[in-house]
Each structure stands twice: as structure tokens, then as C-alpha cells.
Design a protein around this motif. Structure first.
Motif, PDB file in Angstrom:
ATOM      1  N   MET A  80       0.841  -1.200   0.000  1.00 32.88           N
ATOM      2  CA  MET A  80       0.000   0.000   0.000  1.00 32.88           C
ATOM      3  C   MET A  80       0.876   1.249   0.000  1.00 32.88           C
ATOM      4  O   MET A  80       1.788   1.379   0.803  1.00 32.88           O
ATOM      5  N   ASN A  81       0.618   2.162  -0.926  1.00 32.75           N
ATOM      6  CA  ASN A  81       1.378   3.402  -0.996  1.00 32.75           C
ATOM      7  C   ASN A  81       0.805   4.418  -0.021  1.00 32.75           C
ATOM      8  O   ASN A  81      -0.403   4.530   0.146  1.00 32.75           O
ATOM      9  N   PHE A  82       1.721   5.158   0.611  1.00 32.25           N
ATOM     10  CA  PHE A  82       1.284   6.212   1.525  1.00 32.25           C
ATOM     11  C   PHE A  82       1.906   7.521   1.080  1.00 32.25           C
ATOM     12  O   PHE A  82       3.092   7.568   0.748  1.00 32.25           O
ATOM     13  N   TYR A  83       1.103   8.570   1.069  1.00 33.27           N
ATOM     14  CA  TYR A  83       1.645   9.880   0.713  1.00 33.27           C
ATOM     15  C   TYR A  83       0.741  10.954   1.305  1.00 33.27           C
ATOM     16  O   TYR A  83      -0.434  10.721   1.600  1.00 33.27           O
ATOM     17  N   TRP A  84       1.321  12.134   1.467  1.00 35.37           N
ATOM     18  CA  TRP A  84       0.560  13.292   1.924  1.00 35.37           C
ATOM     19  C   TRP A  84       0.102  14.092   0.724  1.00 35.37           C
ATOM     20  O   TRP A  84       0.841  14.247  -0.248  1.00 35.37           O
ATOM     21  N   ILE A  85      -1.105  14.635   0.800  1.00 32.36           N
ATOM     22  CA  ILE A  85      -1.562  15.576  -0.222  1.00 32.36           C
ATOM     23  C   ILE A  85      -0.938  16.945   0.056  1.00 32.36           C
ATOM     24  O   ILE A  85      -0.407  17.590  -0.844  1.00 32.36           O
ATOM     25  N   LYS A  86      -0.983  17.370   1.297  1.00 32.53           N
ATOM     26  CA  LYS A  86      -0.338  18.623   1.727  1.00 32.53           C
ATOM     27  C   LYS A  86       0.854  18.236   2.602  1.00 32.53           C
ATOM     28  O   LYS A  86       0.685  17.604   3.656  1.00 32.53           O
ATOM     29  N   THR A  87       2.048  18.570   2.189  1.00 36.00           N
ATOM     30  CA  THR A  87       3.240  18.170   2.938  1.00 36.00           C
ATOM     31  C   THR A  87       3.263  18.831   4.305  1.00 36.00           C
ATOM     32  O   THR A  87       3.169  20.065   4.399  1.00 36.00           O
TER      33      THR A  87
ATOM     34  N   TYR B  71      22.622  21.665  -7.734  1.00 36.28           N
ATOM     35  CA  TYR B  71      21.201  21.441  -7.990  1.00 36.28           C
ATOM     36  C   TYR B  71      20.338  21.974  -6.848  1.00 36.28           C
ATOM     37  O   TYR B  71      20.702  21.869  -5.672  1.00 36.28           O
ATOM     38  N   LYS B  72      19.179  22.502  -7.215  1.00 36.03           N
ATOM     39  CA  LYS B  72      18.111  22.752  -6.253  1.00 36.03           C
ATOM     40  C   LYS B  72      17.191  21.535  -6.311  1.00 36.03           C
ATOM     41  O   LYS B  72      16.714  21.178  -7.388  1.00 36.03           O
ATOM     42  N   ILE B  73      16.958  20.912  -5.174  1.00 38.54           N
ATOM     43  CA  ILE B  73      16.088  19.741  -5.145  1.00 38.54           C
ATOM     44  C   ILE B  73      14.672  20.216  -4.841  1.00 38.54           C
ATOM     45  O   ILE B  73      14.371  20.684  -3.747  1.00 38.54           O
ATOM     46  N   ILE B  74      13.822  20.106  -5.845  1.00 39.98           N
ATOM     47  CA  ILE B  74      12.463  20.646  -5.773  1.00 39.98           C
ATOM     48  C   ILE B  74      11.488  19.525  -5.412  1.00 39.98           C
ATOM     49  O   ILE B  74      11.267  18.607  -6.207  1.00 39.98           O
ATOM     50  N   MET B  75      10.908  19.621  -4.250  1.00 38.65           N
ATOM     51  CA  MET B  75       9.894  18.656  -3.828  1.00 38.65           C
ATOM     52  C   MET B  75       8.516  19.266  -4.097  1.00 38.65           C
ATOM     53  O   MET B  75       8.284  19.751  -5.188  1.00 38.65           O
ATOM     54  N   TRP B  76       7.617  19.279  -3.112  1.00 38.29           N
ATOM     55  CA  TRP B  76       6.290  19.847  -3.365  1.00 38.29           C
ATOM     56  C   TRP B  76       5.552  20.138  -2.068  1.00 38.29           C
ATOM     57  O   TRP B  76       5.810  19.561  -1.030  1.00 38.29           O
ATOM     58  N   ASP B  77       4.612  21.057  -2.195  1.00 35.56           N
ATOM     59  CA  ASP B  77       3.694  21.388  -1.111  1.00 35.56           C
ATOM     60  C   ASP B  77       2.372  20.643  -1.294  1.00 35.56           C
ATOM     61  O   ASP B  77       1.758  20.210  -0.323  1.00 35.56           O
TER      62      ASP B  77
ATOM     63  N   SER C 278      -0.134  30.742  -0.992  1.00 34.11           N
ATOM     64  CA  SER C 278       0.911  31.462  -1.723  1.00 34.11           C
ATOM     65  C   SER C 278       2.242  30.730  -1.571  1.00 34.11           C
ATOM     66  O   SER C 278       2.645  30.391  -0.462  1.00 34.11           O
ATOM     67  N   GLY C 279       2.905  30.459  -2.687  1.00 33.66           N
ATOM     68  CA  GLY C 279       4.180  29.749  -2.661  1.00 33.66           C
ATOM     69  C   GLY C 279       4.081  28.261  -2.884  1.00 33.66           C
ATOM     70  O   GLY C 279       5.111  27.575  -3.004  1.00 33.66           O
ATOM     71  N   SER C 280       2.860  27.723  -2.964  1.00 30.65           N
ATOM     72  CA  SER C 280       2.696  26.278  -3.133  1.00 30.65           C
ATOM     73  C   SER C 280       3.314  25.786  -4.440  1.00 30.65           C
ATOM     74  O   SER C 280       3.146  26.397  -5.498  1.00 30.65           O
ATOM     75  N   VAL C 281       4.011  24.656  -4.337  1.00 30.30           N
ATOM     76  CA  VAL C 281       4.486  23.912  -5.499  1.00 30.30           C
ATOM     77  C   VAL C 281       3.546  22.723  -5.660  1.00 30.30           C
ATOM     78  O   VAL C 281       3.405  21.907  -4.745  1.00 30.30           O
ATOM     79  N   ILE C 282       2.881  22.637  -6.805  1.00 30.28           N
ATOM     80  CA  ILE C 282       1.834  21.653  -7.048  1.00 30.28           C
ATOM     81  C   ILE C 282       2.310  20.639  -8.087  1.00 30.28           C
ATOM     82  O   ILE C 282       2.843  21.027  -9.125  1.00 30.28           O
ATOM     83  N   VAL C 283       2.091  19.355  -7.809  1.00 35.37           N
ATOM     84  CA  VAL C 283       2.563  18.301  -8.716  1.00 35.37           C
ATOM     85  C   VAL C 283       1.412  17.617  -9.452  1.00 35.37           C
ATOM     86  O   VAL C 283       0.512  17.053  -8.837  1.00 35.37           O
ATOM     87  N   PHE C 284       1.501  17.679 -10.775  1.00 35.25           N
ATOM     88  CA  PHE C 284       0.724  16.831 -11.673  1.00 35.25           C
ATOM     89  C   PHE C 284       1.707  15.942 -12.437  1.00 35.25           C
ATOM     90  O   PHE C 284       2.929  16.108 -12.320  1.00 35.25           O
ATOM     91  N   HIS C 285       1.191  15.022 -13.237  1.00 36.36           N
ATOM     92  CA  HIS C 285       2.031  14.145 -14.053  1.00 36.36           C
ATOM     93  C   HIS C 285       1.520  14.130 -15.488  1.00 36.36           C
ATOM     94  O   HIS C 285       0.332  13.851 -15.715  1.00 36.36           O
ATOM     95  N   ASP C 286       2.394  14.445 -16.448  1.00 33.51           N
ATOM     96  CA  ASP C 286       2.005  14.359 -17.852  1.00 33.51           C
ATOM     97  C   ASP C 286       2.372  12.966 -18.362  1.00 33.51           C
ATOM     98  O   ASP C 286       3.246  12.779 -19.206  1.00 33.51           O
ATOM     99  N   SER C 287       1.645  11.989 -17.828  1.00 29.68           N
ATOM    100  CA  SER C 287       1.897  10.573 -18.127  1.00 29.68           C
ATOM    101  C   SER C 287       0.594   9.881 -18.524  1.00 29.68           C
ATOM    102  O   SER C 287      -0.504  10.366 -18.217  1.00 29.68           O
ATOM    103  N   VAL C 288       0.736   8.745 -19.170  1.00 25.80           N
ATOM    104  CA  VAL C 288      -0.432   7.963 -19.568  1.00 25.80           C
ATOM    105  C   VAL C 288      -1.244   7.547 -18.349  1.00 25.80           C
ATOM    106  O   VAL C 288      -2.482   7.635 -18.327  1.00 25.80           O
ATOM    107  N   LYS C 289      -0.544   7.112 -17.317  1.00 24.51           N
ATOM    108  CA  LYS C 289      -1.195   6.622 -16.110  1.00 24.51           C
ATOM    109  C   LYS C 289      -2.071   7.686 -15.453  1.00 24.51           C
ATOM    110  O   LYS C 289      -3.149   7.394 -14.925  1.00 24.51           O
ATOM    111  N   ALA C 290      -1.616   8.920 -15.492  1.00 20.17           N
ATOM    112  CA  ALA C 290      -2.313   9.994 -14.780  1.00 20.17           C
ATOM    113  C   ALA C 290      -3.366  10.707 -15.624  1.00 20.17           C
ATOM    114  O   ALA C 290      -4.151  11.495 -15.087  1.00 20.17           O
TER     115      ALA C 290
END
Length: 217
Positions: free
Chosen positions: A1-8, A148-154, A179-191
Motif C-alpha cells: 500500500m502506498n502512503f503519501y501526503w496531499i499537503k506536505t 542542484y536545487k532539489i524541488i519537492m512539493w507542497d 501562496s508559494g505552493s508547489v503543485i505536482v501533476f504528471h504528464d503521463s499515460v497513467k495519470a
């Protein structure tokens, strides 16, 4: 089972403060990002949506996909979007030795540099996002030492999760943005099932809330 936060959570941001989770500002700027492309048709669809809304985003590209689809990668650049390194083969840092991980990042870097117009120089070569968000401290340190700047997400939209409905994806993408949120989408077939529904509506909702979209520098 995958676990992740929507809002970090803030505690995660503090524990791993050497990585970028959000970009505080006083101009209500937020940052749309797309992982895993370039992907035929899907990335091009995303680019059309962004163009229709006169906004720019940042694409964290897989090196192998850049080499397979250079014309789409060039369209990302020519449309004024930012690009970042997402490894050459979508490597899981937790399951990869540091030496192999760095080599894979460099392969992706080479793919990016081979396609970038000379006029861009090195101004956008310093962004990196670890696939799955999984990166060892040793890998993070070495990459940061390389500049490198390592860019994660909010905000994680969870568009990639087949158990996430398109309506829930939209809620994830809009409900806790600040304000300042980094939002992740995926330009992939799966998503794409979730992305196709959520992205246009996300842009509309966030614009109505007064947010301004920008590229990560």
C-alpha cells in the motif's frame, strides 16, 4: 500500500529543509509542475491548456523520454516553460546506490543539454526532482554540492493513483493551496484520466482565488 501526503506537513519541510517544498512570496505566486514527460499527445495537451490560460509551468522530464521525443521537449522550451531533471530512467533513490543514482542524473542532464538552445546557457539546468520523492541524504547532499536545487512539493494531486477519482484529484489540487505552493501533476499515460479532468478546472479555480502562476527558477 502506498502512503503519501496531499499537503506536505510542516515538520517534514523542517526536517528536510535543504530541499525546496514551497517558494514563499508576497505576490500570491504558485508553481504548477509536471513530472515524467515528455509524453506524446499528453504533454502536448498540457501545453495547449497552459497556452490557452496564458500561464507557464515547470516540467521535470525523464531523460529517456527527452531522447525519444525531442520535438515535444523543444516545444516545452519554446513555449517558455521551465524544465528540470527527473533522472534518466525514473530511478527510485532508496533502491539505488548513490553512485548509480548520480550517474543516472547525469545521463538525464546530458539529454537536457543536448536539446537546449545555446541561448539558454545553464540557467535552467539546476532543478532536480527525485522520482517518487525518494532520495537518500547522501544523494541529496552530493546533488546539492553539484549546484542542484532539489524541488519537492507542497501539494501532491495524486493524479497518478488509479484509486483517486478525478473529482478527488481536483479537490487535492485546489483545497489547501497557499501562496508559494508547489503543485505536482504528471504528464503521463497513467495519470491522464485524472489530469484531463482536473487540470483545466484547477487553473480556473486557482485563478479565481487570485493566485498567479510562475516558473520555478
Amino acid at each position: 500500500m502506498n502512503f503519501y501526503w496531499i499537503k506536505t506537513p510542516q515538520i517534514i519541510k523542517r526536517l528536510f529543509s535543504n530541499q525546496v517544498w514551497d517558494i514563499p512570496n508576497t505576490e500570491n505566486k504558485i508553481y504548477l509542475t509536471f513530472d515524467d514527460g515528455p509524453t506524446p499527445e499528453i504533454t502536448e495537451w498540457v501545453l495547449e491548456i497552459l497556452k490557452e490560460n496564458s500561464i507557464n509551468a515547470t516540467f521535470f522530464c525523464i531523460g529517456n523520454n527527452i531522447e525519444k521525443h525531442p520535438e515535444i521537449f523543444n516545444k516545452i522550451i519554446n513555449d517558455g516553460h521551465g524544465v528540470g531533471n527527473h533522472t534518466f530512467n525514473h530511478k527510485n533513490g532508496w533502491k539505488t546506490t548513490t553512485a548509480d543514482y548520480l550517474q543516472n542524473v547525469e545521463l538525464c542532464e546530458s539529454a537536457i543539454k543536448n536539446q537546449l538552445p545555446k541561448a539558454f546557457g545553464t540557467k535552467i539546468r539546476n532543478l532536480f526532482r527525485p522520482p517518487y520523492g525518494k532520495i537518500k541524504p547522501s544523494q541529496s547532499k552530493k546533488l546539492r554540492n553539484l549546484g542542484y536545487k532539489i524541488i519537492m512539493w507542497d501539494i501532491l494531486t495524486a493524479d497518478f493513483d488509479e484509486k483517486t477519482s478525478k473529482e478527488k484529484c481536483l479537490e487535492n489540487a485546489t483545497k489547501k493551496v497557499t501562496s508559494g505552493s508547489v503543485i505536482v501533476f504528471h504528464d503521463s499515460v497513467k495519470a491522464f484520466k485524472n489530469l484531463e479532468y482536473a487540470l483545466p478546472k484547477t487553473i480556473q479555480i486557482l485563478k479565481e482565488k487570485g493566485f498567479v502562476f510562475d516558473v520555478i527558477q
